[in-house]
Design an enzyme around this catalytic site. Structure first.
Site, PDB file in Angstrom:
ATOM      1  N   LYS A  54       0.845  -1.210   0.000  1.00  0.00           N
ATOM      2  CA  LYS A  54       0.000   0.000   0.000  1.00  0.00           C
ATOM      3  C   LYS A  54       0.875   1.253   0.000  1.00  0.00           C
ATOM      4  CE  LYS A  54      -3.805  -2.431   2.212  1.00  0.00           C
ATOM      5  NZ  LYS A  54      -4.533  -2.845   3.401  1.00  0.00           N
ATOM      6  N   GLN A  98      -4.654  -1.620   9.631  1.00  0.00           N
ATOM      7  CA  GLN A  98      -4.656  -2.950   9.010  1.00  0.00           C
ATOM      8  C   GLN A  98      -5.308  -3.984   9.934  1.00  0.00           C
ATOM      9  OE1 GLN A  98      -3.686  -3.532   5.861  1.00  0.00           O
ATOM     10  NE2 GLN A  98      -3.983  -5.745   5.948  1.00  0.00           N
ATOM     11  N   ASP A 121     -10.958   3.044   3.971  1.00  0.00           N
ATOM     12  CA  ASP A 121     -11.343   1.623   3.887  1.00  0.00           C
ATOM     13  C   ASP A 121     -12.856   1.485   3.686  1.00  0.00           C
ATOM     14  OD1 ASP A 121      -9.489  -0.467   4.036  1.00  0.00           O
ATOM     15  OD2 ASP A 121      -9.131  -0.139   6.172  1.00  0.00           O
TER      16      ASP A 121
HETATM   17  N1  GUN Z   1      -6.992  -6.763   6.064  1.00  0.00           N
HETATM   18  C1  GUN Z   1      -7.298  -7.484   4.955  1.00  0.00           C
HETATM   19  N2  GUN Z   1      -7.910  -6.697   4.033  1.00  0.00           N
HETATM   20  C2  GUN Z   1      -7.986  -5.468   4.575  1.00  0.00           C
HETATM   21  C3  GUN Z   1      -8.489  -4.225   4.101  1.00  0.00           C
HETATM   22  O1  GUN Z   1      -9.027  -4.087   2.989  1.00  0.00           O
HETATM   23  N3  GUN Z   1      -8.362  -3.174   4.955  1.00  0.00           N
HETATM   24  C4  GUN Z   1      -7.795  -3.293   6.186  1.00  0.00           C
HETATM   25  N4  GUN Z   1      -7.740  -2.206   6.951  1.00  0.00           N
HETATM   26  N5  GUN Z   1      -7.318  -4.428   6.655  1.00  0.00           N
HETATM   27  C5  GUN Z   1      -7.398  -5.501   5.846  1.00  0.00           C
END
Ligand code: GUN
Length: 295
Positions: A54, A98, A121
């Site tokens: 990311k 995350q 998100d």
């Molecule tokens: N863990 C797995 N996929 C995601 C996501 O799309 N966002 C976040 N914050 N954590 C994740």
């Protein structure tokens, strides 16, 4: 018939090129640099690699990105204080915590502490509510990526029988909502199937479009689909390790057999996966524009 392959890798690349131009324009014309912070608690290797990807993507697009890694035993209170710090930081437009978080931290408490205007998100209950009502909001990244794949592959969704397999908060539930909305890439007749569905094949065999997000490797097989179906495979299942140590991935769909019947299908890897991070970037740019009153 062998299916057209819907490449998430290529589609994500095209969207990232568009975003790069948009970010450069924002910076040059409006002196705005979109900013994203990712917060990781603990050392889960999969989470570490997602967060690194990311930040790398943000950097490549000209988005300011900060990465905070906290010890696994960080208290909920300290994490909430950090979220609050970024809620008040004007350089940061998007905050991503995350998941999963360590067991002693309440996910919902943390996600709800994020300013909804920085919730790139799309997990905050306010954004979920706005999404269900069809109002302006941050769409959750994976379902948002699926919509883009359907749109950019020219898949007709209006009036289509869509079967979503899976009912998670992150993919299944929002996907169902988005597909039925009165808007492009929506207007579908939607059925949602899950682990308690009695006859999954009855439903998947009727589907014009299958969106598989159950987290079960290769569960959708050729005998379960009709000729000409469009298949979007959201599953990313680690089914083993190659000699190199790299994980071997499989989707929720048995790609090799289903591609012989489908009109179009996404591969794993290289399908929905690359779209998710790209949609996070799109949401971050949207957040920056909203913060500046440009949209
Ligand atoms: N863990 C797995 N996929 C995601 C996501 O799309 N966002 C976040 N914050 N954590 C994740």
């Amino acid at each position: 018939m062998s299916a057209k392959i819907i490449s998430g890798t290529e589609t994500a690349k095209a969207i990232r090129e568009e975003l790069k131009v948009e970010v450069a324009e924002l910076t040059e014309k409006h002196n705005i640099v979109p900013g994203l912070v990712t917060i990781l608690v603990g050392e889960d290797p999969a989470s570490q690699s997602y967060v690194a990807a990311k930040n790398k993507t943000a950097h490549a697009l000209g988005i300011h990105s900060e990465q905070v890694t906290l010890d696994a035993d960080t208290s909920e209170e300290d994490l909430l204080a950090l979220v609050e710090k970024y809620n008040n930081d004007d350089k940061i437009n998007g905050i991503l915590v995350q998941l999963p978080l360590p067991k002693h931290i309440d996910d919902n408490k943390v996600l709800t502490a994020i300013n909804p205007d920085k919730d790139v998100d799309g997990f905050h209950p306010i954004n979920v509510g706005r999404m269900v009502l069809g109002e302006k909001c941050f769409l959750p990244c994976t379902p948002h990526g699926v919509l883009e794949l359907l749109a950019r592959s020219g898949t007709e969704t209006s009036g289509a029988e869509v079967v979503v397999v899976g009912r998670s908060n992150i993919v299944g539930k929002p996907m169902v909502n988005l597909m039925l909305q009165k808007r492009p890439s929506g207007n579908s007749t939607v059925t949602v199937c899950h682990t308690r569905t009695k006859d999954l094949t009855f439903h998947t065999k009727r589907a014009d479009i299958i969106i598989a997000a159950a987290g079960v490797p290769k569960m959708i097989t050729a005998d379960m689909v009709k000729e000409g179906v469009v298949v979007i495979d959201v599953g990313v299942n680690r089914i083993g390790k190659a000699a190199s140590g790299k994980a071997i991935l499989a989707g929720d769909v048995d790609f090799d057999s289903v591609k012989e019947k489908a009109a179009a299908i996404t591969p794993v890897p290289g399908g929905v996966g690359p779209m998710t991070i790209t949609m996070l970037m799109k949401n971050t740019v949207q957040a920056a524009k909203q913060a500046a009153g440009l949209i």
